[in-house]
Write an enzyme that holds these catalytic residues in place. Structure first.
Site, mmCIF file in Angstrom:
data_model
loop_
_atom_site.group_PDB
_atom_site.id
_atom_site.type_symbol
_atom_site.label_atom_id
_atom_site.label_comp_id
_atom_site.label_asym_id
_atom_site.label_seq_id
_atom_site.Cartn_x
_atom_site.Cartn_y
_atom_site.Cartn_z
ATOM 1 N N ALA A 61 13.716 -40.909 7.382
ATOM 2 C CA ALA A 61 12.721 -40.870 8.467
ATOM 3 C C ALA A 61 11.327 -40.533 7.980
ATOM 4 O O ALA A 61 10.383 -40.511 8.773
ATOM 5 C CB ALA A 61 13.152 -39.852 9.540
ATOM 6 N N GLY A 62 11.166 -40.265 6.683
ATOM 7 C CA GLY A 62 9.844 -40.043 6.126
ATOM 8 C C GLY A 62 9.185 -38.775 6.633
ATOM 9 O O GLY A 62 9.751 -37.684 6.576
ATOM 10 N N PRO A 65 9.166 -29.680 0.527
ATOM 11 C CA PRO A 65 8.016 -30.465 0.060
ATOM 12 C C PRO A 65 8.262 -31.971 -0.036
ATOM 13 O O PRO A 65 7.331 -32.741 -0.121
ATOM 14 C CB PRO A 65 7.740 -29.869 -1.329
ATOM 15 C CG PRO A 65 9.085 -29.395 -1.802
ATOM 16 C CD PRO A 65 9.789 -28.899 -0.573
ATOM 17 N N HIS A 116 2.344 -53.265 9.315
ATOM 18 C CA HIS A 116 1.538 -52.102 9.681
ATOM 19 C C HIS A 116 1.848 -50.925 8.758
ATOM 20 O O HIS A 116 3.012 -50.629 8.495
ATOM 21 C CB HIS A 116 1.815 -51.707 11.135
ATOM 22 C CG HIS A 116 0.734 -50.845 11.735
ATOM 23 N ND1 HIS A 116 0.531 -49.538 11.351
ATOM 24 C CD2 HIS A 116 -0.211 -51.110 12.673
ATOM 25 C CE1 HIS A 116 -0.473 -49.034 12.029
ATOM 26 N NE2 HIS A 116 -0.947 -49.973 12.835
ATOM 27 N N GLY A 132 6.971 -28.147 6.498
ATOM 28 C CA GLY A 132 8.214 -28.673 5.958
ATOM 29 C C GLY A 132 8.038 -29.240 4.574
ATOM 30 O O GLY A 132 7.051 -29.017 3.893
#
Length: 309
Positions: free
Chosen positions: A174-175, A168, A84, A166
């Site tokens: 955690a991406g 850049p 996914h 947030g």
């Protein structure tokens, strides 16, 4: 329920479907007074879990933010894999109006939640669908283009792909989270009687709205345990009933010399989307109305797990 007591639903999707202890810890962290746990499920094939909660807006925001924080603590995308698409440990967090609240109000809730996720946990956020701040971020597929690995690299070079809140750069493990507001979405999968994933991908291309297919339908063709599967999101079942999707897939499968096997609903489905005695509902495996229909689950929510890690 009156407008004085609005009820909002939130359906966070987390990028972990194999480790039940981690998922239980995430769900347990989401326990907030006033918030009902309606559904949670693990999908090891897609390596993904889906949690459904509902309650007063402020409490639901807090629950979703806590879940995102626990996911950031427990899920490392640099070692996570799954079929996914995903960009974050807490990958998508949509807010959905249930009663006494409108979609544009849910968009404001999404903005509040996104700011808190960044402030507390340092996970940047993209806003999508009704909460999108830019037209090119209305579609979740555009936000998630490249997935975690691709987005992690491109944000360093292309300022147009950077998060809304947030950044850049992305969180190292955690991406980023996509936080949005949308109408009720039905997650519907169909297995085909073939192992040829190319057939599932061809059918998915024919039916998805972005390719000129059925309005409000998002579809992918994937291979699950050696079987071809169509995994779909039906974003407006009033415009495109599930029976129409089923009929179209049936016709396309026949054209490819195959047929439909069983189907499955991921998460909950509103009673208005159910078409009792229809072909598609007749092919659902393990569908219990008491636990899968939204209105019934609201009357009888699940107990919160006590998991900790």
């Amino acid at each position: 329920m009156s407008e004085a007591n609005p009820i909002v639903e939130c359906v966070p999707n987390f990028s972990e479907g194999a480790d039940s202890r981690k998922v239980e810890a995430i769900v347990s962290a989401m326990r907030v007074d006033g918030v009902h746990l309606l559904d949670w499920s693990l999908d090891p094939d897609h390596n993904r879990s889906v949690v459904t909660i509902a309650g007063p807006p402020s409490a639901v925001i807090e629950s979703a933010v806590r879940g995102a924080g626990k996911a950031a603590e427990l899920i490392d995308l640099t070692v996570q894999q799954g079929v996914h698409p995903r960009i974050g440990a807490a990958d998508v967090i949509p807010f959905v109006p249930i009663s006494g609240i409108k979609l544009d109000q849910c968009a404001l809730l999404a903005r509040q939640a996104g700011m808190e996720i960044w402030r507390r946990f340092g996970v940047p956020v993209y806003f999508y669908e009704a909460a999108a701040s830019r037209p090119d971020r209305s579609n979740l597929e555009d936000v998630r283009k490249g997935q975690f690995e691709g987005l992690r690299d491109v944000v360093r070079k292309d300022s147009s792909r950077r998060p809304d809140v947030g950044g850049p750069t992305l969180h190292a493990t955690a991406g980023a989270s996509a936080v949005g507001a949308r109408k009720f979405l039905v997650a519907y999968n169909i297995f085909l009687n073939t192992s040829d994933v190319a057939i599932a991908r061809a059918i998915a291309k024919d039916i998805r709205a972005s390719a000129g297919g059925l309005k409000g339908v998002k579809a992918l063709g994937v291979l699950v345990h050696g079987r071809a599967q169509l995994t779909m999101n039906i974003t407006d079942f009033e415009v495109t009933p599930i029976s129409r999707v089923h009929a179209r897939v049936t016709a396309l499968a026949a054209r490819h010399k195959t047929a439909l096997a069983e189907g499955e609903i991921i998460g909950l489905v509103p009673n208005a989307a159910c078409e009792h005695n229809s072909d598609w509902m007749g092919q659902l495996g393990h569908f219990d109305p008491a636990t899968k229909i939204l209105e019934r689950r609201l009357e009888n929510p699940l107990p919160w797990p006590n998991g900790a890690r």
